[in-house]
Design an enzyme around this catalytic site. Structure first.
Site, PDB file in Angstrom:
ATOM      1  N   HIS A  80       3.180  -9.347  15.713  1.00 47.28           N
ATOM      2  CA  HIS A  80       2.278 -10.154  16.537  1.00 47.28           C
ATOM      3  C   HIS A  80       0.897  -9.506  16.554  1.00 47.28           C
ATOM      4  CE1 HIS A  80       1.464 -12.494  20.551  1.00 47.28           C
ATOM      5  NE2 HIS A  80       0.473 -12.585  19.677  1.00 47.28           N
ATOM      6  N   GLU A 134      -6.470 -12.140  15.665  1.00 45.23           N
ATOM      7  CA  GLU A 134      -6.046 -10.777  15.978  1.00 45.23           C
ATOM      8  C   GLU A 134      -7.150  -9.764  15.672  1.00 45.23           C
ATOM      9  OE1 GLU A 134      -3.158  -9.738  17.507  1.00 45.23           O
ATOM     10  OE2 GLU A 134      -2.982 -11.891  17.864  1.00 45.23           O
ATOM     11  N   HIS A 138      -8.757  -8.139  18.955  1.00 49.67           N
ATOM     12  CA  HIS A 138      -8.222  -6.784  19.111  1.00 49.67           C
ATOM     13  C   HIS A 138      -8.782  -5.782  18.095  1.00 49.67           C
ATOM     14  CE1 HIS A 138      -5.315  -8.421  21.957  1.00 49.67           C
ATOM     15  NE2 HIS A 138      -4.972  -9.325  21.062  1.00 49.67           N
TER      16      HIS A 138
END
Length: 245
Positions: A80, A134, A138
């Protein structure tokens, strides 16, 4: 008398002493805040959560899922994300709007990403949107340590080292629609990796709690597993289903 007057002039009164102590306290607080800020300047975070999800549990919800353009993923845990976090429980996000996802920087990793970091979002797609999210949310917050290529490569490398399905199956915990004790799952992962994990669950359409995601922690370099400085708050029943995919 003159000498005594000079002594009196330079002797601190109680009021001056109080002001000095207050000033010192203020300066001390400012220094502590400065040190706290400086502690994050090196890399902008303290550690990573490395999160893997079980594809069947993602799909087996009211929301459902769509298989990627490459077809149904293999029956395995997939990535993930690799999420920077602070030791105080908070986390940075969207740290550099001037560093968008660039597929050319990860093109040599593309086939590995499709297998290990597969997208299940609808409509069917090749994963680029997922990886872009992502990285931009992040990955940009770890950019001082891991550039875009290194961020994805490091995450794939951790996945190679942490084969959750193999670890669980070795402990007799299999994706067979049976229910397993959450503590047994945690103990198996601890035995297999050497580190404690957090288990996250979701619910299928029949409201059965099922194994969804596993959290482990990685040091700020993105290389080695560590004990989690902060345990993510995720709720699970004591017994959960490990659904077939």
């Amino acid at each position: 008398m003159k000498a005594r007057g000079l002594i009196d002039l330079y002797s601190p009164t109680p009021k001056l002493l109080h002001m000095a102590k207050s000033g010192c306290s203020f300066i001390l607080v400012e220094l502590l805040l400065l040190l706290q800020c400086l502690s994050h300047l090196g890399h902008g975070y303290d550690f990573f959560y490395f999160v893997q999800q079980w594809s069947s549990s993602y799909c087996d919800t009211k929301r459902s899922c769509c298989y990627p353009t490459t077809g149904k993923p293999t029956a395995n845990f997939t990535i993930h994300g690799l999420w920077p976090n602070y030791n105080n429980g908070s986390y940075p996000s969207n740290c550099n709007k001037n560093s968008p996802y660039d597929g050319t920087k990860v093109s040599v990793l593309f086939s590995r990403l499709q297998v290990n970091w597969a997208t299940l979002a609808c409509p069917t797609n090749n994963g680029t949107k997922f990886w872009s999210h992502e990285w931009e949310k992040h990955g940009t917050c770890s950019e001082s340590v891991l550039d875009q290529h290194s961020y994805f490569e490091a995450t794939l490398h951790i996945k190679d080292k942490v084969n959750l399905l193999q670890i669980l199956e070795a402990a007799g915990i299999r994706p067979d629609d049976n229910f397993y004790n959450v503590e047994d799952i945690k103990e198996a992962i601890k035995a297999g990796t050497g580190y404690a994990a957090t288990v996250e669950c979701n619910s299928d359409p029949s409201k059965n709690a099922q194994l969804f995601q596993i959290y482990l922690c990685v040091d700020a370099s993105g290389k080695d597993l560590i004990e989690c400085p902060v345990i993510p708050k995720r709720k699970c029943n004591s017994s959960i289903q490990f659904p077939i995919f």
